[in-house]
Design an enzyme around this catalytic site. Structure first.
Site, PDB file in Angstrom:
ATOM      1  N   ASP A 127       0.839  -1.186   0.000  1.00 24.11           N
ATOM      2  CA  ASP A 127       0.000   0.000   0.000  1.00 24.11           C
ATOM      3  C   ASP A 127       0.880   1.245   0.000  1.00 24.11           C
ATOM      4  OD1 ASP A 127      -2.349   1.782   0.761  1.00 24.11           O
ATOM      5  OD2 ASP A 127      -3.279  -0.188   0.946  1.00 24.11           O
ATOM      6  N   HIS A 167      -3.544   5.837   3.687  1.00 21.37           N
ATOM      7  CA  HIS A 167      -4.368   4.699   3.291  1.00 21.37           C
ATOM      8  C   HIS A 167      -3.852   3.374   3.854  1.00 21.37           C
ATOM      9  CE1 HIS A 167      -6.107   1.737   0.429  1.00 21.37           C
ATOM     10  NE2 HIS A 167      -7.110   2.578   0.390  1.00 21.37           N
ATOM     11  N   SER A 455     -11.414  -0.970  -0.617  1.00 24.77           N
ATOM     12  CA  SER A 455     -10.125  -0.941   0.073  1.00 24.77           C
ATOM     13  C   SER A 455     -10.271  -1.297   1.539  1.00 24.77           C
ATOM     14  CB  SER A 455      -9.502   0.456  -0.029  1.00 24.77           C
ATOM     15  OG  SER A 455      -8.967   0.690  -1.295  1.00 24.77           O
TER      16      SER A 455
END
Length: 730
Positions: A127, A167, A455
């Protein structure tokens, strides 16, 4: 309230590649190149002939590539070498509830603990990096690698490095946070692999390199909450995912946030061996506005990053135009603004400073929209459609009326942003499974935040696999996938089972998977495209008895449909540990299929002595429409301002492919970009000189694909030159 269910907000992270010219030639830079042939051979070549370039790492398993560090001037010289393959241009990736964990673990009481916690299981998070200093993550963080900067520090991008990211930290928290927030597997060992740099900058090569590094580091499970728009099973990242599974690693991937249309699941979630995850809703109270006088309901679309809408009393409204002018006192009122000219965050700050209790932003074009607040605010912010916003302005603001908020409780619905299958070329059913992906609270640098998107759904499944792996250390990726898919529960809406192309086999039930006594392998029956009037297709399901007693199994075919006849095996028994591969045959008569039936799908049922299993099936008719081109990209060749690379994905062969450029504002034709004839399916790549690419600017590219009598057109924005950006003001 169906509208809310169809427009829940997706969390997205856009990934692109910076033009080379933003770097000084004297600046040192880390890159990964893909090479032809044996990477080790070219490693020695670089050391011999480019001594000023440092070889940091060699990738030789999923990718024949070399990680390098050096001055841009030296790297520019090397890039012209013939053994360097054309790099894949940048892709746009989608990266992709306070009580989601108890919901997933089917806990009726918050004091009830799951029997396993993921202890001793290694989970890799590919990520934007991980804030491993976060108090909820630091105990379980074990290390990782940064394939952007080529070092062993996969920290999220910090402010001083460029546009910061969060994220990966959010994803890691869903898997294994152990603090104020609890992840699915709070004792799992978390490893971070930073494949996306400042602002989410990365490429397919970075992602593949990160997968290879994670595999070599011995991960049991890898989560990728990222993806692109290429709906095909043989994009390079999808192939790398399949190879990682073959090497013994379970791969869990977010399906994408481009739903609810078909054909929107993107690579690498299209990989056959991956577990592709769609998003569902955990138990939630959904707010909507109600006016008793007009019997009017208005759907609210809460903006990500703002507090939840919790207004319980009637309120009056103040019109704030587009928010550019200072508002008068808005104490105890809800401010209504029109979208445009300034950002959502600036609008929210203006309403907050005026004392408003909430802000509603209505669209400046038809339909509802999605948005996010990028800075901390203390008031709820929601979006409404243009039609509803104008109604509020006329009937509430101008007439000085009061509005009320009502709430609807929903649970286990498919989020409308969740991408749907099938997959082109192999016509597979994707996503495989659903997990919560709406309003998920998890860790971010400096605190906590609610985000939503597939996600957020994917790490729920990765965490669940960690529980299974702890309970059954001998299970490999195939057993883990079979257990989690065999025990899923199909989701129903309005009394009807949701389409397999939207939900796969259904919602995740990890506690049942831990105790699964029957495994179904390849339990998504994709019969493919039926092109002739009458055809017979057969798919196979492998059934394994994992219990310690003999089990009897009985198939129950679906209700007969005109034009379809299923043939299923007779009842049979399996001894403990025995497997059986059984055929499922369907006979199709397209002349008898009712009406226009491009997607023929449904469910078969299998029963053992303890429970029943729902098996989805899908076949496509000769009239099924599907995208015949996707993923057009045009970018300056790395380290060059004189040559462009382009690529586009074709799921089937085509007679012609034409790409024409139009003015995006006037839609007037400008020029042809390129054309190709007799193209083979797959990734179509090529180069254009600066002269061939033509005048710099932002264009609407229209792709026209012709195959026999079939003609399709697609649109995509492209940028020629390096000084132009496509900017949307919120």
């Amino acid at each position: 309230m169906d509208m809310w269910k169809k427009m829940m907000i997706a969390s997205v992270l856009l990934i692109s590649m910076l033009p080379a010219s933003v770097f000084s030639l004297e600046e040192e830079k880390s890159i990964i190149i893909e090479v032809e042939g044996d990477a080790h051979k070219w490693e020695q070549y670089i050391k011999d002939y480019y001594p000023r370039i440092e070889v940091v790492h060699v990738y030789d398993t999923l990718l024949q590539g070399i990680a390098l560090r050096g001055r841009m001037q030296e790297l520019d010289r090397l890039e012209k070498a013939e053994f360097i393959k054309q790099s894949f241009p940048s892709q746009t990736y989608q990266v992709h509830i306070d009580e989601s964990v108890p919901h997933v673990l089917q806990q009726k009481s918050p004091l009830l603990k799951a029997p396993y916690t993921g202890k001793g299981v290694k989970v890799g998070v590919i990520d934007t990096g991980i804030d491993y200093t976060h108090p909820d993550l630091k105990a379980n963080y074990r290390g990782g690698y940064d394939v952007v900067d080529l070092d062993e520090d996969p920290m999220e991008t910090q402010q001083e490095q460029g546009e910061p990211t969060l994220h990966g930290t959010h994803v890691a928290g869903i898997i294994g946070a152990d603090g104020d927030v609890k992840g699915i597997a709070p004792d799992a060992e978390i490893y971070g692999y930073r494949a996306l740099g400042p602002g989410g900058i990365g490429s397919s090569v970075h992602v593949i390199a990160a997968i290879e590094q994670a595999v070599k580091d011995g991960m049991d499970i890898i989560n990728l909450s990222l993806g692109n728009a290429v709906n095909g099973p043989d994009w390079p990242t999808s192939l790398a995912v399949n190879e990682a599974v073959n090497m013994g690693v379970a791969m869990v991937i977010s399906g994408g946030n481009s739903g609810p249309d078909h054909w929107t699941v993107g690579s690498p979630a299209t990989a056959e061996d991956a577990i592709a995850v769609g998003a569902s809703t955990p138990p939630m109270k959904i707010p909507y506005l109600f006016d008793r006088l007009y019997d009017k309901q208005i759907s609210l679309y809460p903006m990500m990053g703002a507090p939840s809408w919790d207004i319980t009393k009637k309120f009056s409204m103040l019109y704030g135009s587009k928010g550019k002018k200072q508002l008068r006192d808005a104490t105890d009122q809800v401010v209504l603004m029109e979208r445009g000219e300034i950002t959502f965050t600036e609008k929210a700050k203006a309403a907050e400073q005026a004392g408003a209790k909430a802000l509603i932003i209505y669209n400046n074009e038809e339909g509802p929209f999605q948005g996010a607040i990028e800075d901390k605010v203390s008031i709820p912010v929601s979006a409404v459609s243009k039609e509803d916003g104008e109604w509020l302005k006329e009937h509430v603001v101008q007439d000085k009326q009061w509005m009320d908020t009502r709430y609807e409780t929903i649970v286990d619905t498919v989020a409308s942003f969740s991408s749907q299958g099938p997959v082109t070329w192999n016509w597979d059913i994707k996503p495989d499974i659903l997990a919560p992906g709406v309003a998920i609270k998890s860790t971010v640098p400096g605190g906590y935040m609610e985000l939503q998107g597939t996600s957020m759904a994917s790490p729920h499944v990765a965490g669940a696999l960690a529980l299974l792996k702890e309970a059954h250390p001998d299970w490999g990726p195939k057993e883990l996938k079979a257990a989690i898919l065999s025990t899923a529960a199909p989701v129903t809406e309005g009394g009807k089972v949701v389409s397999p192309t939207a939900q796969g086999v259904g919602k995740i039930q990890p506690l049942e998977a831990i105790e699964a006594e029957t495994f179904l392998y390849d339990n998504r029956l994709a019969f493919g495209r039926v092109l002739h009037t009458r055809e017979e297709r057969t798919q196979y399901v492998t059934i394994e008895n994992r219990s310690d007693t003999t089990q009897a199994y009985t198939f129950r075919p679906p209700k007969q449909k005109a034009g379809l006849r299923f043939q299923v095996p007779l009842s049979f028994t399996l001894a403990p540990g025995e497997k059986k591969k059984v055929p499922i045959t369907v006979r199709v008569n397209q002349q008898q299929l009712p009406g226009e039936t491009p997607y023929v799908e449904g469910w078969l049922e299998l029963e053992d002595q303890n429970r029943s299993y729902q098996i989805p099936y899908l076949l496509l008719t000769k009239d099924t429409e599907f995208p015949r081109a996707m993923g057009l990209e045009l970018a300056l060749k790395p380290f060059s301002d004189e040559e462009y690379t382009y690529q586009v994905y074709l799921p089937l062969d085509a007679d012609t492919l034409d790409v024409d450029l139009y003015n995006p504002d006037t839609l007037q034709y400008v020029r042809s970009l390129f054309e190709k004839k007799q193209i083979e399916r797959g990734v179509v790549k090529g180069t254009l000189t600066k002269e061939e690419a033509g005048e710099e600017g932002v264009y609407l590219a229209v792709l026209t694909v012709r195959t026999g009598e079939v003609k399709q057109t697609f649109e995509s924005m492209v940028i020629i030159g390096e000084d132009h950006i496509i900017e949307e003001r919120h």
